[in-house]
Each structure stands twice: as structure tokens, then as C-alpha cells.
Design a protein around this motif. Sequence first.
Motif, mmCIF file in Angstrom:
data_model
loop_
_atom_site.group_PDB
_atom_site.id
_atom_site.type_symbol
_atom_site.label_atom_id
_atom_site.label_comp_id
_atom_site.label_asym_id
_atom_site.label_seq_id
_atom_site.Cartn_x
_atom_site.Cartn_y
_atom_site.Cartn_z
ATOM 1 N N TYR A 78 44.605 7.151 -13.762
ATOM 2 C CA TYR A 78 45.418 8.032 -14.586
ATOM 3 C C TYR A 78 44.736 9.386 -14.666
ATOM 4 O O TYR A 78 43.555 9.468 -14.977
ATOM 5 C CB TYR A 78 45.622 7.450 -15.983
ATOM 6 C CG TYR A 78 46.293 6.094 -15.933
ATOM 7 C CD1 TYR A 78 47.612 5.982 -15.548
ATOM 8 C CD2 TYR A 78 45.590 4.944 -16.232
ATOM 9 C CE1 TYR A 78 48.235 4.744 -15.459
ATOM 10 C CE2 TYR A 78 46.199 3.700 -16.158
ATOM 11 C CZ TYR A 78 47.518 3.610 -15.765
ATOM 12 O OH TYR A 78 48.131 2.392 -15.671
ATOM 13 N N CYS B 124 45.525 11.275 -20.435
ATOM 14 C CA CYS B 124 46.115 10.329 -21.389
ATOM 15 C C CYS B 124 47.636 10.384 -21.398
ATOM 16 O O CYS B 124 48.283 9.359 -21.589
ATOM 17 C CB CYS B 124 45.545 10.556 -22.786
ATOM 18 S SG CYS B 124 43.829 10.004 -22.924
ATOM 19 N N ALA B 125 48.208 11.546 -21.164
ATOM 20 C CA ALA B 125 49.671 11.633 -21.097
ATOM 21 C C ALA B 125 50.182 10.766 -19.949
ATOM 22 O O ALA B 125 51.200 10.076 -20.087
ATOM 23 C CB ALA B 125 50.104 13.083 -20.918
ATOM 24 N N ALA C 182 48.609 8.085 -18.674
ATOM 25 C CA ALA C 182 48.407 6.683 -19.067
ATOM 26 C C ALA C 182 49.489 6.234 -20.045
ATOM 27 O O ALA C 182 50.045 5.139 -19.908
ATOM 28 C CB ALA C 182 47.019 6.501 -19.688
ATOM 29 N N ARG C 183 49.809 7.077 -21.010
ATOM 30 C CA ARG C 183 50.853 6.729 -21.990
ATOM 31 C C ARG C 183 52.221 6.599 -21.320
ATOM 32 O O ARG C 183 52.995 5.703 -21.650
ATOM 33 C CB ARG C 183 50.906 7.772 -23.100
ATOM 34 C CG ARG C 183 49.740 7.678 -24.047
ATOM 35 C CD ARG C 183 49.886 8.648 -25.225
ATOM 36 N NE ARG C 183 48.647 8.673 -25.960
ATOM 37 C CZ ARG C 183 47.712 9.631 -25.863
ATOM 38 N NH1 ARG C 183 47.911 10.679 -25.081
ATOM 39 N NH2 ARG C 183 46.611 9.549 -26.556
ATOM 40 N N ALA C 184 52.511 7.482 -20.389
ATOM 41 C CA ALA C 184 53.800 7.449 -19.693
ATOM 42 C C ALA C 184 53.985 6.141 -18.916
ATOM 43 O O ALA C 184 55.106 5.697 -18.705
ATOM 44 C CB ALA C 184 53.905 8.641 -18.740
ATOM 45 N N HIS C 185 52.878 5.522 -18.538
ATOM 46 C CA HIS C 185 52.928 4.262 -17.805
ATOM 47 C C HIS C 185 52.670 3.051 -18.701
ATOM 48 O O HIS C 185 52.481 1.944 -18.214
ATOM 49 C CB HIS C 185 51.931 4.294 -16.642
ATOM 50 C CG HIS C 185 52.371 5.212 -15.552
ATOM 51 N ND1 HIS C 185 52.033 6.549 -15.531
ATOM 52 C CD2 HIS C 185 53.163 5.005 -14.482
ATOM 53 C CE1 HIS C 185 52.588 7.104 -14.483
ATOM 54 N NE2 HIS C 185 53.285 6.200 -13.831
ATOM 55 N N GLY C 186 52.647 3.282 -20.014
ATOM 56 C CA GLY C 186 52.469 2.191 -20.970
ATOM 57 C C GLY C 186 51.089 1.569 -20.959
ATOM 58 O O GLY C 186 50.921 0.428 -21.379
ATOM 59 N N ALA D 192 48.207 3.035 -22.397
ATOM 60 C CA ALA D 192 47.291 3.492 -23.446
ATOM 61 C C ALA D 192 47.407 2.607 -24.679
ATOM 62 O O ALA D 192 48.504 2.199 -25.031
ATOM 63 C CB ALA D 192 47.610 4.939 -23.811
ATOM 64 N N PRO D 193 46.310 2.294 -25.334
ATOM 65 C CA PRO D 193 44.950 2.650 -24.942
ATOM 66 C C PRO D 193 44.481 1.793 -23.761
ATOM 67 O O PRO D 193 44.940 0.676 -23.582
ATOM 68 C CB PRO D 193 44.124 2.331 -26.191
ATOM 69 C CG PRO D 193 44.877 1.242 -26.880
ATOM 70 C CD PRO D 193 46.338 1.508 -26.573
ATOM 71 N N CYS E 117 42.084 7.040 -24.447
ATOM 72 C CA CYS E 117 43.413 7.393 -24.965
ATOM 73 C C CYS E 117 43.752 6.657 -26.250
ATOM 74 O O CYS E 117 44.887 6.219 -26.450
ATOM 75 C CB CYS E 117 44.489 7.137 -23.901
ATOM 76 S SG CYS E 117 44.164 7.937 -22.327
ATOM 77 N N ASP E 118 42.769 6.517 -27.133
ATOM 78 C CA ASP E 118 43.015 5.827 -28.405
ATOM 79 C C ASP E 118 43.510 6.722 -29.486
ATOM 80 O O ASP E 118 43.703 7.875 -29.352
ATOM 81 C CB ASP E 118 41.771 5.106 -28.897
ATOM 82 C CG ASP E 118 40.493 5.917 -28.879
ATOM 83 O OD1 ASP E 118 40.455 6.994 -28.288
ATOM 84 O OD2 ASP E 118 39.523 5.444 -29.462
#
Length: 61
Positions: free
Chosen positions: A26, A29-30, A32-36, A38-39, A60-61
Motif C-alpha cells: 500500500y 493509508c488512504a 490501505a483503507r480503500a482496499h479495506g 486498515a489497520p 494506519c490506526d
Amino acid sequence: MTETVTADPSSADDADSDTGGGSTYYDNCADARAHGAAPVRRGQPGYGRHLDRDGDGVGCD
């Protein structure tokens, strides 16, 4: 998401003990979050020190 491929995945895990190993990466963090993802925790696919600002093993916590 950018995926990297290594010629020998077994040696990549040894060489990069701070990452989750494997081919998941990733950019931030954006991503990682977009791909579900995070964290993302140390040892999980996609973990990298660049995602873990405070160095606690959780990105990404």
C-alpha cells in the motif's frame, strides 16, 4: 494498489522482517483503507514501516 512480485518469496520474508512479506503493498493509508486493509498490523500482508508512524506495529490506526 501497487503489487510487487519477488523472484524468491521465501527469502523476501527473511530480508524484510519489518514488512508483511508477500506481494501486497500500500502506497499510503488512504490506499490501505480503500482496499479495506486498515489497520494493518506487523506481519500482515501490506504492512510497511511507512504506514506505521508511531512504530507500535499497527499501521494506519
